[in-house]
Write an enzyme that holds these catalytic residues in place. Structure first.
Site, PDB file in Angstrom:
ATOM      1  N   GLU A  40     -38.280 -42.468  13.159  1.00 30.77           N
ATOM      2  CA  GLU A  40     -36.831 -42.263  13.313  1.00 30.77           C
ATOM      3  C   GLU A  40     -36.366 -43.141  14.496  1.00 30.77           C
ATOM      4  O   GLU A  40     -37.098 -43.282  15.478  1.00 30.77           O
ATOM      5  CB  GLU A  40     -36.653 -40.768  13.642  1.00 30.77           C
ATOM      6  CG  GLU A  40     -35.252 -40.259  13.859  1.00 30.77           C
ATOM      7  CD  GLU A  40     -35.272 -38.750  14.207  1.00 30.77           C
ATOM      8  OE1 GLU A  40     -36.352 -38.189  14.518  1.00 30.77           O
ATOM      9  OE2 GLU A  40     -34.188 -38.132  14.165  1.00 30.77           O
ATOM     10  N   LYS A 111     -29.489 -38.252   7.825  1.00 27.56           N
ATOM     11  CA  LYS A 111     -30.177 -36.995   8.172  1.00 27.56           C
ATOM     12  C   LYS A 111     -29.267 -35.779   7.999  1.00 27.56           C
ATOM     13  O   LYS A 111     -28.166 -35.723   8.570  1.00 27.56           O
ATOM     14  CB  LYS A 111     -30.662 -37.090   9.624  1.00 27.56           C
ATOM     15  CG  LYS A 111     -31.517 -35.920  10.083  1.00 27.56           C
ATOM     16  CD  LYS A 111     -32.011 -36.184  11.515  1.00 27.56           C
ATOM     17  CE  LYS A 111     -32.990 -35.151  12.013  1.00 27.56           C
ATOM     18  NZ  LYS A 111     -33.484 -35.470  13.382  1.00 27.56           N
ATOM     19  N   CYS A 144     -37.272 -36.333  10.185  1.00 24.37           N
ATOM     20  CA  CYS A 144     -37.771 -35.437  11.230  1.00 24.37           C
ATOM     21  C   CYS A 144     -37.429 -33.961  10.978  1.00 24.37           C
ATOM     22  O   CYS A 144     -37.996 -33.342  10.089  1.00 24.37           O
ATOM     23  CB  CYS A 144     -37.285 -35.908  12.598  1.00 24.37           C
ATOM     24  SG  CYS A 144     -38.361 -35.295  13.931  1.00 24.37           S
TER      25      CYS A 144
HETATM   26  C1  ACM Z   1     -36.094 -34.413  15.551  1.00 27.78           C
HETATM   27  O1  ACM Z   1     -35.485 -34.086  14.535  1.00 27.78           O
HETATM   28  N1  ACM Z   1     -36.034 -35.647  16.024  1.00 27.78           N
HETATM   29  C2  ACM Z   1     -36.939 -33.455  16.271  1.00 27.78           C
END
Ligand code: ACM
Length: 266
Positions: A40, A111, A144
């Protein structure tokens, strides 16, 4: 549908896009693989502390420098790359992942579940979960913290994902030990590409990233896993055909046996 797939785990330097991109270029040119997942925010680093620096470092997708370079690398190395980056879209910013392949730019996922102070600077993703059909199987993407919500991987698996690419910047310890269950219950591969190192850009709020990137098979077995602090590119064989078989035994099929009429999802 056998393929060679894996991750590049490294320690991006905050704000040093050129240096971080050079590093991934060197790494990706050094191996033969069909699919590599990067962390990420791989090009910028993670701990943004002002809207101004987000605006300065985020880029259009497609059309930004980072995506252009990923496209060029994918074409040259004949590989799919899934990479997390900060996306600028008009006045909004997203924590996104781009997918590029031998054919060029393929798309972007934003995301869904933002973690902690990401909420100060980024908008919740509006792309929805997506899969891309490729010659090595259907690739789904989550980023993530999305893993913490079982609905993310379930949705991707029900859409037909065989391999889930998971760019990450993990700071909590739970993910590496939990992903085998996510893979087992959905019968899919997951490639978690995490980063290493520390960022301490905000008084009293240092972040330490846990490394331990891994590829987990549909059986729940961890095929490969990096250590907590090494910078390393690791690949293994994946076979999308294995993800298509949801049969546990002669009586149980993990998808056909579901009882959505009895589940509460809202
Ligand atoms: C995250 O979502 N970077 C912990």
């Amino acid at each position: 549908m056998k393929a060679v797939a894996g991750f590049y785990q490294f320690n991006p330097a905050f704000g040093e896009k050129e240096r971080n991109i050079e590093k991934i270029r060197d790494a990706l040119c050094s191996i033969e693989a069909d699919l590599v997942v990067l962390p990420e925010f791989f090009a910028t680093g993670y701990q943004f502390i002002s809207p101004e620096e987000v605006s300065e470092l985020a880029e259009a997708v497609p059309g930004g420098m980072t995506t252009d370079i990923l496209v060029e690398l994918s074409r040259k190395e004949n590989m799919y790359i899934i990479a997390g980056l900060a996306e600028k879209a008009g006045d909004a910013f997203f924590n996104s992942a781009v997918i590029t392949g031998p054919e060029g730019f393929m798309g972007c996922y934003r995301k869904t579940h933002l973690f902690y102070e990401e909420k100060l600077f980024f908008s919740p993703g509006d792309s929805g979960f997506r899969i891309w059909k490729t010659g090595i199987g259907n690739i789904g993407v989550m980023i993530c913290f999305d893993w913490f919500f079982p609905e993310s991987m379930r949705t991707l698996a029900l859409m037909g994902a065989d391999i889930i690419a998971h760019p990450s910047n993990l700071v909590l310890q739970h993910c590496p030990g939990s992903m085998p269950v996510r893979c087992l219950e959905n019968r899919v591969y997951a490639i978690t590409a995490n980063r290493t190192g520390k960022e301490d850009r905000k008084d009293g709020a240092p972040l330490e990233f846990i490394g331990m990137s891994q590829v987990v098979a549909p059986s729940g077995e961890v095929a490969i896993r990096a250590s907590a602090d090494e910078e390393i590119l690791l690949v293994t064989e994946v076979d999308a055909e294995e993800s298509k078989n949801k049969q546990l035994n002669e009586f149980n099929d993990l998808f056909r046996d579901r009882r959505p009429d009895l589940y509460r999802l809202r």
